[in-house]
Design an enzyme around this catalytic site. Structure first.
Site, PDB file in Angstrom:
ATOM      1  N   LYS A  43       0.803  -1.234   0.000  1.00 17.69           N
ATOM      2  CA  LYS A  43       0.000   0.000   0.000  1.00 17.69           C
ATOM      3  C   LYS A  43       0.837   1.285   0.000  1.00 17.69           C
ATOM      4  CE  LYS A  43      -3.405  -1.145  -0.574  1.00 17.69           C
ATOM      5  NZ  LYS A  43      -3.810  -1.949  -1.788  1.00 17.69           N
ATOM      6  N   GLY A  45       2.478   2.454  -2.916  1.00 18.22           N
ATOM      7  CA  GLY A  45       2.646   3.019  -4.262  1.00 18.22           C
ATOM      8  C   GLY A  45       3.180   2.014  -5.275  1.00 18.22           C
ATOM      9  N   TRP A  48       1.580   2.072  -8.751  1.00 16.49           N
ATOM     10  CA  TRP A  48       1.916   3.353  -9.392  1.00 16.49           C
ATOM     11  C   TRP A  48       3.295   3.239 -10.058  1.00 16.49           C
ATOM     12  CZ3 TRP A  48       1.219   8.597  -6.280  1.00 16.49           C
ATOM     13  CH2 TRP A  48       1.096   9.649  -7.191  1.00 16.49           C
ATOM     14  N   TRP A  76       5.075  -9.896  -9.330  1.00 19.52           N
ATOM     15  CA  TRP A  76       5.539 -10.008  -7.946  1.00 19.52           C
ATOM     16  C   TRP A  76       6.434 -11.242  -7.848  1.00 19.52           C
ATOM     17  CZ3 TRP A  76       1.287  -7.003  -8.526  1.00 19.52           C
ATOM     18  CH2 TRP A  76       1.101  -5.945  -7.633  1.00 19.52           C
ATOM     19  N   HIS A  99       7.235  -7.280  -2.376  1.00 22.11           N
ATOM     20  CA  HIS A  99       6.946  -6.722  -1.046  1.00 22.11           C
ATOM     21  C   HIS A  99       7.861  -7.371   0.010  1.00 22.11           C
ATOM     22  CE1 HIS A  99       3.398  -4.580  -2.255  1.00 22.11           C
ATOM     23  NE2 HIS A  99       2.587  -5.594  -2.303  1.00 22.11           N
ATOM     24  N   SER A 129      -4.850   3.008   3.917  1.00 22.04           N
ATOM     25  CA  SER A 129      -5.000   2.269   2.663  1.00 22.04           C
ATOM     26  C   SER A 129      -5.171   0.763   2.953  1.00 22.04           C
ATOM     27  CB  SER A 129      -3.776   2.528   1.777  1.00 22.04           C
ATOM     28  OG  SER A 129      -3.978   2.040   0.493  1.00 22.04           O
ATOM     29  N   PHE A 220      -3.560   9.318 -11.409  1.00 26.72           N
ATOM     30  CA  PHE A 220      -4.547   8.495 -10.694  1.00 26.72           C
ATOM     31  C   PHE A 220      -5.749   8.205 -11.599  1.00 26.72           C
ATOM     32  CE2 PHE A 220      -8.149   8.020  -7.718  1.00 26.72           C
ATOM     33  CZ  PHE A 220      -7.694   6.916  -7.012  1.00 26.72           C
ATOM     34  N   MET A 223      -4.913   5.647 -14.356  1.00 20.83           N
ATOM     35  CA  MET A 223      -4.738   4.295 -13.820  1.00 20.83           C
ATOM     36  C   MET A 223      -6.045   3.726 -13.280  1.00 20.83           C
ATOM     37  SD  MET A 223      -0.943   4.364 -12.130  1.00 20.83           S
ATOM     38  CE  MET A 223      -1.222   2.792 -11.335  1.00 20.83           C
ATOM     39  N   ARG A 248      -8.418   3.752  -4.700  1.00 17.61           N
ATOM     40  CA  ARG A 248      -9.400   4.280  -3.754  1.00 17.61           C
ATOM     41  C   ARG A 248      -9.454   5.806  -3.800  1.00 17.61           C
ATOM     42  NH1 ARG A 248      -9.490   5.896   1.513  1.00 17.61           N
ATOM     43  NH2 ARG A 248      -7.226   5.982   1.445  1.00 17.61           N
ATOM     44  N   LYS A 249      -8.452   6.476  -3.218  1.00 19.51           N
ATOM     45  CA  LYS A 249      -8.439   7.949  -3.209  1.00 19.51           C
ATOM     46  C   LYS A 249      -7.193   8.504  -3.898  1.00 19.51           C
ATOM     47  CE  LYS A 249     -11.026   9.907   0.654  1.00 19.51           C
ATOM     48  NZ  LYS A 249     -10.854  10.621   1.925  1.00 19.51           N
TER      49      LYS A 249
HETATM   50  S1  PPS Z   1      -0.504  -3.052  -3.137  1.00 22.73           S
HETATM   51  O1  PPS Z   1      -1.775  -3.798  -2.883  1.00 22.73           O
HETATM   52  O2  PPS Z   1       0.427  -3.190  -2.019  1.00 22.73           O
HETATM   53  O3  PPS Z   1       0.114  -3.404  -4.416  1.00 22.73           O
HETATM   54  O4  PPS Z   1      -0.965  -1.528  -3.173  1.00 22.73           O
HETATM   55  P1  PPS Z   1      -0.082  -0.290  -3.675  1.00 22.73           P
HETATM   56  O5  PPS Z   1      -0.164  -0.192  -5.149  1.00 22.73           O
HETATM   57  O6  PPS Z   1       1.247  -0.319  -3.047  1.00 22.73           O
HETATM   58  O7  PPS Z   1      -0.858   0.940  -3.017  1.00 22.73           O
HETATM   59  C1  PPS Z   1      -2.183   1.251  -3.366  1.00 22.73           C
HETATM   60  C2  PPS Z   1      -2.376   2.714  -3.059  1.00 22.73           C
HETATM   61  O8  PPS Z   1      -1.721   3.503  -4.082  1.00 22.73           O
HETATM   62  C3  PPS Z   1      -2.680   4.371  -4.666  1.00 22.73           C
HETATM   63  N1  PPS Z   1      -2.340   4.632  -6.071  1.00 22.73           N
HETATM   64  C4  PPS Z   1      -2.177   5.870  -6.557  1.00 22.73           C
HETATM   65  N2  PPS Z   1      -2.238   7.084  -5.942  1.00 22.73           N
HETATM   66  C5  PPS Z   1      -2.061   8.189  -6.735  1.00 22.73           C
HETATM   67  N3  PPS Z   1      -1.844   8.121  -8.060  1.00 22.73           N
HETATM   68  C6  PPS Z   1      -1.759   6.941  -8.710  1.00 22.73           C
HETATM   69  N4  PPS Z   1      -1.530   6.917 -10.022  1.00 22.73           N
HETATM   70  C7  PPS Z   1      -1.936   5.729  -7.936  1.00 22.73           C
HETATM   71  N5  PPS Z   1      -1.938   4.398  -8.234  1.00 22.73           N
HETATM   72  C8  PPS Z   1      -2.193   3.754  -7.074  1.00 22.73           C
HETATM   73  C9  PPS Z   1      -3.996   3.623  -4.491  1.00 22.73           C
HETATM   74  O9  PPS Z   1      -5.103   4.462  -4.680  1.00 22.73           O
HETATM   75  C10 PPS Z   1      -3.837   3.136  -3.062  1.00 22.73           C
HETATM   76  O10 PPS Z   1      -3.921   4.202  -2.117  1.00 22.73           O
HETATM   77  P2  PPS Z   1      -5.249   4.637  -1.360  1.00 22.73           P
HETATM   78  O11 PPS Z   1      -4.789   5.585  -0.291  1.00 22.73           O
HETATM   79  O12 PPS Z   1      -5.883   3.404  -0.794  1.00 22.73           O
HETATM   80  O13 PPS Z   1      -6.101   5.317  -2.391  1.00 22.73           O
END
Ligand code: PPS
Length: 287
Positions: A43, A45, A48, A76, A99, A129, A220, A223, A248-249
């Site tokens: 969670k 990034g 991303w 992964w 991870h 998250s 965001f 994606m 999510r956000k």
């Molecule tokens: S996981 O399950 O561990 O692979 O999740 P991970 O990708 O590490 O984290 C998910 C959170 O990253 C946010 N996210 C983004 N935020 C901003 N911009 C972009 N492009 C983006 N892509 C993924 C995703 O919304 C999750 O955060 P939260 O706070 O839950 O929204």
């Protein structure tokens, strides 16, 4: 939630990995000098960075990111059978996500020039998250309440182990030429600057048009709308996006909407104890 397995004191979801894979990764998997690793605590990034690296790999052309799921573009390492498959992969460079905490990662990394992008995020936002992720996915146990997940996070009683150990383990590579510390906060504040930094780290000096394309497809919104990135291709039994979307956000500081003052002060107290005298300051330490 799915069953967990215990590998050397750290729990992993059985639906993601096996003891055989974890043992193979740690002791036999051969890291190559041209490998590119996207390493994170969950969670923080991960997806991303997968999309950014995918777009860098294709020089800004989004076709690959829009036609192939992220878990095939940058798989992964610890997923079942992946390390085995990657061992026989001929294409180069191999793009790999993980991870895993550093102490369980492939020993062969230590004498390789493989590039590691390590992405970290404000731990309070990671907790938030994770809280929503645990409601919608089978990989984490849904807590009875928010307080429970705060407690589990601080004690490290979660799949993939302690956030603090993860950070300290991987940050041992800080200062090496093949290690890039990246933060979710930098991606959020300055996506373009972060894309340029990551591109340069990967040896690519792109012109403005290519950078523009990478940024456009890594927002965001892009994606969230891309089914190759938003996990809607997974069956609802793995992730139920009606409960909470994976994308999510996508903001920084959402913890302020979830932590009570008491929870926040308690978190800060434990954080300060665990990170006492830690030489690196992260964006959230300066706030
Ligand atoms: S996981 O399950 O561990 O692979 O999740 P991970 O990708 O590490 O984290 C998910 C959170 O990253 C946010 N996210 C983004 N935020 C901003 N911009 C972009 N492009 C983006 N892509 C993924 C995703 O919304 C999750 O955060 P939260 O706070 O839950 O929204």
């Amino acid at each position: 939630m799915c069953e967990l397995i215990n590998y050397k004191g750290i729990f992993f979801p059985t639906l993601s990995t096996t003891l055989k894979d974890l043992n193979f990764i740690e002791n036999e998997f051969q890291v190559r000098d041209d490998d590119i690793f996207n390493i994170t605590y969950p969670k923080s990034g991960t997806t991303w960075v997968t999309d950014i690296v995918s777009l860098i790999h294709t020089n800004g052309d989004p076709t690959w990111s829009k036609t192939v799921p992220n878990w095939d573009r940058m798989p992964w390492l610890e997923s079942a059978y992946v390390s085995d498959r990657l061992q026989n992969e001929n294409s180069s460079p191999r793009l790999i996500t993980s991870h895993l905490p550093k102490h369980l990662f492939s020993k062969s990394l230590s004498h390789s020039k493989a590039k590691v992008i390590y992405t970290v995020r404000n731990p309070k936002d990671v907790v938030v998250s994770l809280y929503y992720f645990s409601k919608m996915s089978v990989f984490f146990k849904e807590p009875d309440n928010f307080n429970e997940i705060v407690e589990e996070f601080l004690t490290g009683d979660l799949p993939y182990g302690s956030w603090f150990d993860h950070i300290k383990g991987w940050m041992e590579l800080m200062g090496k030429d093949n290690f890039l510390l990246n933060t979710y906060e930098d991606l959020y504040e300055d996506l373009r600057g972060s894309v340029i930094r990551i591109s340069k780290f990967l040896g690519k000096n792109f012109d403005d048009a290519i950078i523009d394309s990478i940024v456009e497809h890594a927002t965001f919104k892009s994606m969230k709308d891309n089914k190759m990135s938003n996990f809607t291709l997974l069956p609802g039994t793995y992730m139920d996006q009606d409960k909470s979307p994976f994308m999510r956000k996508g903001v920084t500081g959402d913890w302020k909407n979830h932590f009570t003052v008491v929870q926040s002060e308690y978190f800060d107290k434990i954080y300060k104890t665990k990170m006492h005298n830690y030489p690196v300051k992260f964006p959230w330490d300066r706030m």
